[in-house]
Scaffold this active site. Structure first.
Site, mmCIF file in Angstrom:
data_model
loop_
_atom_site.group_PDB
_atom_site.id
_atom_site.type_symbol
_atom_site.label_atom_id
_atom_site.label_comp_id
_atom_site.label_asym_id
_atom_site.label_seq_id
_atom_site.Cartn_x
_atom_site.Cartn_y
_atom_site.Cartn_z
ATOM 1 N N THR A 311 1.230 -0.796 0.040
ATOM 2 C CA THR A 311 0.322 0.018 -0.179
ATOM 3 C C THR A 311 0.819 1.467 0.237
ATOM 4 O O THR A 311 0.122 1.781 -0.709
ATOM 5 C CB THR A 311 -1.020 -0.321 1.309
ATOM 6 O OG1 THR A 311 -1.639 -1.211 1.536
ATOM 7 C CG2 THR A 311 -2.201 1.444 1.166
ATOM 8 N N TRP A 314 2.847 1.434 -3.372
ATOM 9 C CA TRP A 314 1.652 1.876 -4.224
ATOM 10 C C TRP A 314 1.793 3.397 -4.967
ATOM 11 O O TRP A 314 1.439 3.820 -5.626
ATOM 12 C CB TRP A 314 0.114 0.980 -4.631
ATOM 13 C CG TRP A 314 -0.903 1.600 -5.095
ATOM 14 C CD1 TRP A 314 -1.167 0.580 -5.960
ATOM 15 C CD2 TRP A 314 -1.540 2.935 -5.390
ATOM 16 N NE1 TRP A 314 -1.602 1.538 -6.858
ATOM 17 C CE2 TRP A 314 -2.255 2.545 -6.115
ATOM 18 C CE3 TRP A 314 -1.445 4.259 -4.694
ATOM 19 C CZ2 TRP A 314 -3.207 3.376 -6.346
ATOM 20 C CZ3 TRP A 314 -3.129 5.258 -4.294
ATOM 21 C CH2 TRP A 314 -3.430 4.824 -5.537
ATOM 22 N N HIS A 315 1.354 4.002 -4.005
ATOM 23 C CA HIS A 315 1.373 5.561 -3.841
ATOM 24 C C HIS A 315 2.908 5.965 -3.918
ATOM 25 O O HIS A 315 2.570 7.484 -4.590
ATOM 26 C CB HIS A 315 0.849 6.132 -1.901
ATOM 27 C CG HIS A 315 -0.109 5.719 -1.501
ATOM 28 N ND1 HIS A 315 -1.073 4.985 -1.575
ATOM 29 C CD2 HIS A 315 -1.182 6.584 -1.801
ATOM 30 C CE1 HIS A 315 -1.578 4.353 -0.798
ATOM 31 N NE2 HIS A 315 -2.394 5.559 -1.180
ATOM 32 N N GLY A 316 3.396 4.989 -4.204
ATOM 33 C CA GLY A 316 5.104 6.260 -4.612
ATOM 34 C C GLY A 316 6.241 5.977 -4.659
ATOM 35 O O GLY A 316 6.278 4.837 -3.428
ATOM 36 N N PHE A 463 -0.020 9.760 -8.740
ATOM 37 C CA PHE A 463 0.076 7.866 -8.337
ATOM 38 C C PHE A 463 -0.539 7.427 -9.179
ATOM 39 O O PHE A 463 -0.383 6.451 -9.161
ATOM 40 C CB PHE A 463 0.046 7.973 -6.368
ATOM 41 C CG PHE A 463 0.093 8.610 -5.889
ATOM 42 C CD1 PHE A 463 0.881 8.723 -5.441
ATOM 43 C CD2 PHE A 463 -0.674 9.297 -4.982
ATOM 44 C CE1 PHE A 463 1.953 9.856 -4.079
ATOM 45 C CE2 PHE A 463 -0.378 9.753 -3.928
ATOM 46 C CZ PHE A 463 0.475 10.317 -3.934
#
Length: 463
Positions: A311, A314-316, A463
């Protein structure tokens, strides 16, 4: 193309609505939406739109192949292909940068396509659902491409599963009530973005930038952290409102992506309310396939760790995002393994949750771990309680900050409910009219702000 840009508001969206409603045949409407969606994406990504188109074509045929063969290996190949595209464009530069620190190799900078994390996750969910038999493979490439590239939710979600909108793609109905609701929802989202998020963002950016070069006091640091906390909420929830609103105008009903997350009484509750589509995606396609909580204690802990590190990543592509995900893993593990938080009074639970969330957003916002740790040290008062900037920054966001905090709670809904319970329907109607007038006035004011050039990109476009 930004939802809050003049070209979108005054040219693109009216043109799409006009052509869409002039056509009555659903097939022609789908073609118009597809062409508009590709044009919308290509406006900012004239070269990288090829990545989107190639991903669509590859997954279209893979989906059909998965359905025909029912072979798990084909599904795995499809997933690996999608993950490889995401890895190359989003994480390759990060990996090469870190390797350069060890081996001194040259870093190749790969341009990140807007919204790639969102549409790749939609493609992965589609292939898995087809393999599981939860959905039939789409055999009309126009309809499939529309599902993946639909401009309202293409670049910043919500993440839409094919099974949830497959019927709407081929047989949706548009009516005045839906259009009216959609326009109102879009207007609220624009107001949240332009008048609240962008204003708070100016303060947050200044303070986070300041921390990179000098020490700040506890008050200044907390003002910056809280400003960003509400900026990202109004920015992202505002985008979701606008996406849901446009979708409703076009006959699509996207699921809600936010449910007043800052009223949560625990961090677990917060993640049931924040970016709901992403939370559900990781639950359905990572956590449960790993075994969920129906495994040994050690394996359950490992499952949670995997989900939250993914998680964060996934954002960066940054160590701060991994640290952010790791922090939530520790906090959520603590909440699952103890009953302490559940026993707290409601007000203390909310305070505890917001403190954790604010700390998390500091990690999320910071460009690197050094800035994050410096900022967190400043928040505990290592450089004093106040400084010369404290009064100025606090005053600059005081009014908007109070409004932002107030309306992060379901104030309007609560008032309407109270009136219904008191059987004051006429008073409720007056209240609703006042709210509608305020929305119209604030929307008009938002347009003037936009025309003045005072708007910024949505945070989740990164993102």
């Amino acid at each position: 193309m930004q939802f809050s840009s003049p070209v979108f508001l005054f040219l693109f969206l009216p043109s799409v609505f006009l052509l869409y409603y002039l056509l009555k045949n659903i097939k022609y409407r789908n073609v118009i939406l597809l062409v508009a969606s590709i044009a919308f994406y290509a406006y900012n990504e004239p070269i990288l739109v090829v990545v989107l188109l190639c991903s669509i074509i590859a997954n279209f045929f893979l989906g059909i192949f998965i359905e025909k063969t029912k072979k798990k290996i084909i599904m795995i190949i499809a997933i690996l292909l999608d993950i490889s595209v995401l890895f190359i464009f989003k994480y390759m530069t990060f990996i090469l940068k870190n390797l350069s620190y060890i081996f001194g190799n040259e870093v190749i900078y790969v341009v990140l396509p807007i919204g790639i994390s969102f549409y790749i996750f939609q493609l992965i969910s589609y292939c898995i659902d087809v393999y599981r038999g939860e959905s039939e493979a789409q055999r009309n490439i126009i309809n499939f491409a529309l599902y993946v590239s639909m401009f309202p939710q293409l670049v910043a979600g919500p993440i839409v599963r094919y099974v949830d909108i497959k019927k709407s793609i081929t047989s949706r109905v548009t009516c005045f009530a839906d259009f009216e609701y959609g326009v109102r929802r879009f207007s609220v989202g624009l107001i949240k973005k332009v008048l609240v998020a962008d204003y708070l963002g100016q303060c947050a950016d200044k303070i986070f930038h300041l921390v990179e070069f000098q020490q700040v006091s506890m008050v200044t640091a907390w003002v910056g952290a809280i400003a960003y906390t509400y900026e990202i909420y109004y920015d992202f929830s505002g985008y979701s409102d606008m996406a849901i609103g446009i979708g409703r105008c076009l006959g699509f009903k996207f699921e809600e992506n936010f449910n007043y997350p800052y009223v949560a009484k625990s961090v677990s509750d917060f993640w049931k309310r924040w970016h709901i589509s992403l939370t559900k995606w990781f639950k359905d396609y990572v956590y449960i396939p790993l075994g969920g909580n129906r495994v040994s204690k050690a394996r359950h802990i490992l499952n949670l760790l995997i989900v939250w590190l993914l998680t964060g990543f996934w954002h960066g592509a940054n160590w701060t995002f991994l640290l952010w995900g790791g922090m939530y893993f520790v906090v959520l593990l603590f909440e699952k393994k103890t009953t302490i938080i559940n026993k707290l009074p409601s007000c203390l639970g909310k305070v505890y949750t917001m403190v954790i969330v604010v700390i998390g957003w500091v990690l999320f916002k910071s460009p690197n771990i050094h800035v994050a740790t410096t900022f967190l040290k400043d928040m505990v008062g290592i450089n004093g309680i106040v400084d010369s900037n404290s009064a100025l920054v606090a005053k600059s966001v005081c009014v908007i900050g109070i409004i932002a905090i107030l309306f992060s709670y379901p104030v309007v809904t609560i008032v309407k409910t109270k009136m219904e319970q008191a059987s004051k329907q006429s008073l409720k109607r007056v209240f609703e009219v006042i709210i509608d007038i305020l929305i119209v006035l604030l929307y008009i004011y938002s347009l003037f702000v936009i025309l003045n050039g005072s708007y910024s990109p949505f945070i989740y476009f990164n993102f």
